[in-house]
Scaffold this motif. Structure first.
Motif, mmCIF file in Angstrom:
data_model
loop_
_atom_site.group_PDB
_atom_site.id
_atom_site.type_symbol
_atom_site.label_atom_id
_atom_site.label_comp_id
_atom_site.label_asym_id
_atom_site.label_seq_id
_atom_site.Cartn_x
_atom_site.Cartn_y
_atom_site.Cartn_z
ATOM 1 N N HIS A 101 32.876 34.992 1.271
ATOM 2 C CA HIS A 101 31.614 34.256 1.101
ATOM 3 C C HIS A 101 30.712 34.405 2.327
ATOM 4 O O HIS A 101 29.491 34.248 2.209
ATOM 5 N N PHE A 106 27.582 39.563 0.684
ATOM 6 C CA PHE A 106 27.395 38.375 -0.154
ATOM 7 C C PHE A 106 26.204 37.564 0.327
ATOM 8 O O PHE A 106 25.378 37.105 -0.484
ATOM 9 N N MET A 107 26.063 37.402 1.639
ATOM 10 C CA MET A 107 24.938 36.641 2.175
ATOM 11 C C MET A 107 23.607 37.332 1.854
ATOM 12 O O MET A 107 22.610 36.672 1.542
ATOM 13 N N MET A 110 22.877 36.640 -1.799
ATOM 14 C CA MET A 110 22.580 35.240 -2.070
ATOM 15 C C MET A 110 21.291 34.775 -1.393
ATOM 16 O O MET A 110 20.582 33.908 -1.903
ATOM 17 N N THR A 112 21.174 33.002 1.354
ATOM 18 C CA THR A 112 21.415 31.696 1.976
ATOM 19 C C THR A 112 22.518 31.845 3.027
ATOM 20 O O THR A 112 23.097 32.919 3.181
ATOM 21 N N CYS A 114 25.494 30.576 2.926
ATOM 22 C CA CYS A 114 26.804 30.656 2.251
ATOM 23 C C CYS A 114 27.891 29.876 2.997
ATOM 24 O O CYS A 114 29.093 30.141 2.828
ATOM 25 N N ASP A 157 26.675 26.356 0.500
ATOM 26 C CA ASP A 157 25.249 26.721 0.578
ATOM 27 C C ASP A 157 24.997 28.066 -0.093
ATOM 28 O O ASP A 157 24.823 29.096 0.554
ATOM 29 N N ILE A 158 24.996 28.013 -1.428
ATOM 30 C CA ILE A 158 24.693 29.177 -2.255
ATOM 31 C C ILE A 158 23.590 28.794 -3.231
ATOM 32 O O ILE A 158 23.359 27.611 -3.483
ATOM 33 N N TYR A 191 32.018 35.297 -7.589
ATOM 34 C CA TYR A 191 32.696 34.765 -6.405
ATOM 35 C C TYR A 191 33.862 33.905 -6.871
ATOM 36 O O TYR A 191 33.706 33.024 -7.732
#
Length: 242
Positions: A101, A106-107, A110, A112, A114, A157-158, A191
């Motif tokens: 995550h 991934f960040m 997204m 955010t 994460c 935080d996603i 995820y």
């Protein structure tokens, strides 16, 4: 045949005896082993290989990429992150596991931080299925019970998931959105939270089934990737032929 690449930074297993006892061949090899049982075509890649094992050729031949990372997120080359990002937009599936995550990829997808709450205390974990008609939970009961798993807790935080598949509960009172799907461009992303390196979560048959199901869900479609940039008119404009 679905072409799967299992990526793992492969650092804990080399330096931590507790991790090596659980995953003597590496987390990536354990995941690859149970995927091969279902006749997926599987290759592995690790951080310390040239181009992190994710060359253009490997990625172009990958339908779904599985990502596990933890202590070396910042060592992943921005160039490789951009390469993976583009492949996701083009339609490659991405399954991000556990501490992935906080991976760069991934960040980036997204947008955010994460971030989340966490605690490693050998607690049991109950992973509730909250979307029982979804393909990812096929063959799974109402919940998955893990004897030990690292606590991840809200707030996570996603962005709001396109689909929420699982919510986990921990004895300390925390809950966590532990299974989330997203779409970015032509690509699909899942995820899934279980997978702390000192716990045997990837030997659990239900966890394995979820990962297998998610690969089939993430698998690319035949949809055409759009063309962007300057576009010639399809109709006549001021006497100009289309």
């Amino acid at each position: 045949m679905i072409q799967v690449t299992v990526w793992n930074e492969y650092r804990h297993e080399k330096t931590d005896e507790a991790v090596r006892k659980v995953y003597p061949e590496g987390i990536h090899q354990q995941i690859a082993a149970f995927l091969k049982e279902d006749n997926f075509t599987v290759r592995t890649a690790t951080l310390d290989e040239p181009e992190h094992g994710l060359t253009k050729e490997v990625l172009s031949d990958t339908d779904v990429l599985i990502w596990w990372g933890h202590v070396a997120h910042q060592e992943v080359s921005d160039e490789i992150v951009e390469r993976v990002h583009q492949r996701v937009l083009e339609g490659m599936g991405l399954v991000v596991l556990h501490s992935g995550h906080m991976s760069k990829i991934f960040m980036k997808l997204m947008g955010t931080s994460c971030d989340l709450k966490w605690r490693e205390a050998s607690e049991n974990c109950r992973i509730w299925s909250v979307n029982p008609s979804h393909q990812i939970v096929e063959g799974i009961g109402e919940y998955i019970e893990l004897e030990k798993e690292e606590m991840y807790g809200e707030h996570f935080d996603i962005p709001a998931p396109d689909e929420l598949i699982f919510i986990s509960w921990y004895p300390g009172g925390e809950v966590f959105r532990s299974g989330c799907t997203y779409r970015r461009g032509n690509g699909k992303i899942f995820y899934f939270q279980p997978g702390h390196e000192t716990y045997p979560s990837y030997y659990n048959k239900d966890v394995q089934k979820v990962i297998k199901n998610s690969i089939r869900w993430c698998c690319p479609t035949r949809n055409v990737y759009p063309k962007y940039g300057h576009h010639e008119p399809l109709e006549k404009l001021g006497g100009i032929e289309a």
